[in-house]
Design an enzyme around this catalytic site. Structure first.
Site, PDB file in Angstrom:
ATOM      1  N   CYS A   1       0.832  -1.212   0.000  1.00  0.00           N
ATOM      2  CA  CYS A   1       0.000   0.000   0.000  1.00  0.00           C
ATOM      3  C   CYS A   1       0.865   1.260   0.000  1.00  0.00           C
ATOM      4  O   CYS A   1       1.521   1.545  -0.986  1.00  0.00           O
ATOM      5  CB  CYS A   1      -0.980  -0.036   1.175  1.00  0.00           C
TER       6      CYS A   1
ATOM      7  N   HIS B   1      -3.562  -5.480   1.071  1.00  0.00           N
ATOM      8  CA  HIS B   1      -3.392  -5.809   2.483  1.00  0.00           C
ATOM      9  C   HIS B   1      -3.856  -7.243   2.719  1.00  0.00           C
ATOM     10  O   HIS B   1      -4.760  -7.738   2.043  1.00  0.00           O
ATOM     11  CB  HIS B   1      -4.230  -4.884   3.366  1.00  0.00           C
TER      12      HIS B   1
END
Length: 498
Positions: free
Chosen positions: A337, A440
């Site tokens: 991310c 994630h």
């Protein structure tokens, strides 16, 4: 809330004398106990301040702890389970998320004034859960005895009073001062709030509980409240942390791979690394401010709520130079991310979504550029992970990011390692030494985790199920609750469900 509505649900709120007293774990365990007895139960937290979050099936965002508690109930998490989520982006400000959607950034003073506007949403979500489920187990935030936060409170007794629910107070004896914590917390509550308290739970006790009995008798005599039970310290417990980083290595075995994670100032979703923390052959280390990055096989740059600011912090710590040396020595580098965004050429935030408007030079390992947009991308995702020299493996996870990342050229075959339902994701570069992704939870799927560990240099990989370990942790807590708490003091009717 009307009397008719309260009769539809048997709710209980767990509040704590301090942060990290064990509220989240106790709620998860109580949820599992009720679910075992065939009771349809849901978790609820009116307000959560955390950078660990999860994406619900309908594309909303809630605290990670409430998602774990939903798993304990054997149900899907929904945005009603955490109607207010605050994600700090500075020391005095946070992004405010209402019923799963980000509405604005506010400093602490502005948000305090905004709380009366938020309370109807909180009660609306609670009432929906109350109508749908037989029981709701509610988690407070911090401590109800914070005098400066009592006015306009929506997270602890302010909510309990508005929703008319009973409260138990939990304290962590491992910190010391447990009787002062419990007695003092109760004393600082108003008379009506004190009457709402159904009893106390002492958490994380080590040793012979009979040696504690005189203190328990004193506490009950002085407060007129029962001690519902004393929970033991559960060594090696595997449950994702609500916010604080848990660096305890679990399931230690013969280490085959050393992994280092630099702790950024606004690190988010560090629960990504729990599957590595519990892996028997991985030595996982979190490295904080003022520390050098040690020699390692793999460095992982984590997510961040303020990517440009954290990139500057990374450079201030001297980690950029140390990462370059790590790569020269043949180590692997991964970004998830925000960490993925840092690996590119340029980071732009023209609207000042994550801080001051501006542009930053990235670390330059991947031919990418990222621009932060006003619309946050929230979705669960799954697909296939294909790494050089390995077969494709299923992968799943979730995305939470405001940045949009573009290639500076057309990627060549094999340079985008993930093919997801939403399209291609991630990048591999620098002669297969650097990998980035927005996904994630990428280590939670056993085969995907094993593939990534092989990519990082592990020759013999132990494949284990993180979901099974989480289930084992929830069940351990539930077993301890059933053994050590007198639940008939809270729910006399539970005997009918045995």
């Amino acid at each position: 809330m009307s009397q008719t509505e309260t009769e539809k649900v048997k709710a209980l709120m767990v509040q704590g004398t301090t942060s990290d007293a064990g509220k989240s774990v106790l709620v998860a365990g109580l949820c599992r106990v009720l679910a075992r007895k065939g009771i349809r139960v849901a978790p609820f937290k009116p307000q959560n301040m955390a950078l660990n979050s999860a994406v619900t099936a309908d594309g909303g965002e809630i605290g990670r702890a409430q998602a774990v508690q939903a798993f304990a109930c054997n149900i899907e998490p929904t945005t009603d389970m955490n109607p207010v989520l605050l994600k700090p982006n500075t020391d005095i400000g946070a992004q405010v998320i209402i019923q799963g959607k980000a509405i604005n950034d506010m400093d602490a003073r502005s948000y305090h004034a905004y709380k009366p506007t938020v309370m109807p949403y909180v009660l609306e979500s609670f009432n929906r859960l109350s109508r749908e489920f037989e029981a709701v187990v509610i988690e407070g935030a911090g401590s109800p005895a914070e005098i400066n936060l009592r006015d306009r409170d929506i997270a602890n007794m302010g909510f309990a009073e508005a929703a008319d629910v009973p409260v138990i107070i939990v304290a962590d004896i491992d910190r010391g001062g447990v009787f002062a914590h419990l007695y003092g917390t109760l004393a600082l509550l108003s008379e009506s709030e004190q009457q709402r308290v159904a009893g106390f739970v002492i958490n994380r006790f080590r040793g012979d509980v009979s040696l504690l009995q005189s203190g328990l008798d004193w506490l009950e005599e002085k407060t007129g409240k029962p001690v519902i039970g004393v929970l033991p310290y559960l060594h090696g417990l595997m449950l994702e942390a609500e916010d604080a980083i848990n660096g305890q290595q679990l399931n230690e075995g013969e280490t085959h791979l050393k992994v280092v994670v630099p702790v950024l100032q606004r690190v988010s979703n560090h629960t990504d690394f729990d599957p590595l923390r519990v892996h028997p052959n991985v030595d996982l280390q979190f490295i904080g401010k003022g520390q050098d990055l040690p020699a390692a096989d793999l460095i992982i740059l984590p997510g961040s709520k303020s990517v440009r600011s954290d990139l500057a912090f990374l450079r201030e710590q001297g980690w950029e130079v140390q990462i370059a040396r790590h790569l020269r020595f043949g180590g692997k580098l991964m970004g998830i991310c925000g960490g993925y965004q840092m690996l590119g050429e340029v980071l732009r935030d023209p609207l000042g979504i994550e801080g001051e408007p501006g542009e930053s030079e990235g670390l330059g390992y991947l031919p990418l550029t990222t621009e932060v947009k006003a619309q946050k991308q929230l979705r669960r995702n799954e697909g296939q992970l294909t790494l050089p020299g390995q077969p494709s493996t299923p992968v799943f996870g979730y995305e939470i990011h405001a940045g949009e990342t573009q290639w500076l050229r057309t990627p060549e075959p094999g340079e985008t390692p993930l093919q997801l339902h939403s399209g291609a994701d991630g990048a591999i570069g620098c002669n297969n030494q650097v990998l980035g992704t927005y996904l994630h939870g990428i280590f939670e799927q056993p085969d995907a985790c094993a593939a990534l560990l092989r990519w990082a240099g592990m020759q013999q990989v132990t494949v284990q199920s993180f979901a099974a370990l989480r289930e084992e942790g929830i069940n351990r807590v539930a077993d301890a609750i059933e053994q050590h708490l007198n639940l008939s003091l809270l729910w006399p009717e539970l005997a009918d469900h045995d």
